[in-house]
Design a protein around this motif. Structure first.
Motif, PDB file in Angstrom:
ATOM      1  N   ALA A 236      -8.201  -1.280   3.904  1.00  0.00           N
ATOM      2  CA  ALA A 236      -8.449   0.257   3.843  1.00  0.00           C
ATOM      3  C   ALA A 236      -8.170   0.684   2.499  1.00  0.00           C
ATOM      4  N   ALA A 237      -6.866   0.621   2.017  1.00  0.00           N
ATOM      5  CA  ALA A 237      -6.467   0.622   0.977  1.00  0.00           C
ATOM      6  C   ALA A 237      -7.389   0.453  -0.668  1.00  0.00           C
TER       7      ALA A 237
ATOM      8  N   SER B 163      -5.633  -5.173   7.804  1.00  0.00           N
ATOM      9  CA  SER B 163      -6.282  -3.802   7.737  1.00  0.00           C
ATOM     10  C   SER B 163      -5.927  -2.721   6.941  1.00  0.00           C
ATOM     11  N   ARG B 164      -4.562  -2.547   6.559  1.00  0.00           N
ATOM     12  CA  ARG B 164      -3.973  -1.519   5.715  1.00  0.00           C
ATOM     13  C   ARG B 164      -4.569  -2.063   4.364  1.00  0.00           C
TER      14      ARG B 164
ATOM     15  N   ARG C 219      -0.604   4.205  -4.146  1.00  0.00           N
ATOM     16  CA  ARG C 219      -2.119   4.674  -3.521  1.00  0.00           C
ATOM     17  C   ARG C 219      -2.440   6.058  -4.486  1.00  0.00           C
TER      18      ARG C 219
ATOM     19  N   ASP D  24      -0.030  -6.005   6.721  1.00  0.00           N
ATOM     20  CA  ASP D  24      -0.986  -5.424   7.557  1.00  0.00           C
ATOM     21  C   ASP D  24      -2.410  -5.665   6.936  1.00  0.00           C
TER      22      ASP D  24
ATOM     23  N   SER E 246      -0.907  -6.171   1.742  1.00  0.00           N
ATOM     24  CA  SER E 246      -0.252  -5.651   2.468  1.00  0.00           C
ATOM     25  C   SER E 246       0.241  -6.716   3.679  1.00  0.00           C
TER      26      SER E 246
ATOM     27  N   THR F 164       0.589  -1.316   0.113  1.00  0.00           N
ATOM     28  CA  THR F 164      -0.092  -0.166  -0.083  1.00  0.00           C
ATOM     29  C   THR F 164       0.789   1.126  -0.095  1.00  0.00           C
TER      30      THR F 164
END
Length: 335
Positions: A45-46, A41-42, A17, A39, A37, A12
């Motif tokens: 989100a992205a 959650s990242r 982005r 992560d 990612s 990400t």
């Protein structure tokens, strides 16, 4: 395969982005279907931010997705080679951010993996797809500048945040890797040749350990020369001058030309220093990231050849290696 290549994005990263993914989503031959990612959650989100349908919490999970044809790799520099090779081994074509590796030996390992896989690998020098660079090379080829003998390049920005990956020496930070590579790649593009010897000077930030001010000379066949300076702690500036025996070209925003604005190159026949011989050539707005993604995708689809493959990336890394060696030895070095 449909008439669009299905892309997965490996991280990400901000450049992905903010620049590359939105541009590729606007392409005629590109479809961004997944992002990964470490992560999860990242990644989600992205994906939500960019309208990407699938998100993965590991790089390996995305590489295992059989519905992805190609990978865009914008990871930090020290991860470029390893993850590009993993992507090839997973059966994916790869467009990798520059520099493709930390040295030519790493780049050669990518080249070996590419040959074994039969897939395509490219280094993401998007500027070579911008019409202003194409037009500049056409002017050179037409002979309007006479014999082109010198290129002068300046590329600088100001960034001192130690948390930024560009300022972290252990993961491939520093100006030569980040932006000096553009000066090398574009000179090779314009001269259509490889440098025979180089000499480099680096000023290293004592706190960060990265080169913050770097200059180099590269001598090409027939005595043609590139002189460049790149810096991570100077006022932001971008300029390229291409000088011939009968004229010159100035590219005013050579590397980060805004996609929404016309670009301008200046041709000057040198009749006087006041500029009466200048001609301003306006280039219509173009998103070089969209053009890059579409060109790579068309090569994957077999609709056109890949202009710059991994062999070109190896050649660029050889020059960077030689500049680093020269900065240490104080001598001319051969790529």
């Amino acid at each position: 395969m449909s008439n669009k290549v299905r892309w997965g994005v490996l991280s990400t990263a901000q450049i992905a982005r903010n620049n590359v993914v939105p541009a590729m989503q606007a392409g005629a031959f590109t479809e961004v279907v997944a992002i990964a990612s470490r992560d999860e959650s990242r990644a989600h989100a992205a994906a939500a931010e960019l309208g990407i349908p699938r998100a993965y919490g590991s790089y390996e999970a995305m590489l295992a997705d059989p519905e992805i044809d190609a990978i865009y790799n914008p990871l930090p520099n020290h991860l470029h080679a390893a993850l590009t090779i993993k992507a090839l081994e997973a059966g994916k074509h790869v467009l990798c951010e520059k520099p493709i590796a930390l040295d030519a030996e790493e780049a050669r390992r990518i080249e070996e993996a590419q040959k074994k896989s039969g897939l395509l690998v490219g280094e993401a020098f998007m500027v070579r797809f911008h019409p202003q660079w194409r037009r500049a090379r056409e002017i050179v080829r037409e002979g309007r500048l006479g014999e082109v003998r010198a290129i002068q390049t300046i590329f600088s920005y100001f960034l001192t945040d130690p948390g930024n990956i560009r300022n972290q020496a252990d993961i491939g930070g520093g100006g030569l890797y980040d932006i000096g590579c553009y000066a090398i790649a574009t000179a090779r593009f314009m001269f259509e040749a490889e440098p025979e010897r180089v000499i480099g000077i680096l000023d290293v930030d004592p706190r960060l350990g990265t080169d913050r001010l770097s200059s180099g000379l590269a001598v090409f066949p027939e005595g043609r020369q590139l002189a460049f300076t790149c810096a991570t702690q100077l006022v932001p500036c971008q300029r390229v001058q291409i000088l011939g025996t009968q004229g010159r070209i100035e590219i005013q925003i050579p590397f980060n030309a805004p996609a929404s604005m016309e670009a301008t190159i200046v041709i000057d026949d040198g009749r006087d220093l006041s500029g009466s011989g200048r001609e301003h050539v306006t280039i219509p707005p173009a998103d070089q990231y969209t053009l890059q993604g579409d060109a790579f995708s068309q090569a994957i689809l077999g609709e056109q050849p890949l202009e710059w493959g991994v062999g070109d990336a190896v050649s660029n890394m050889r020059v960077i290696d030689a500049l680093f060696r020269s900065a240490g030895s104080g001598q001319w070095e051969r790529p």
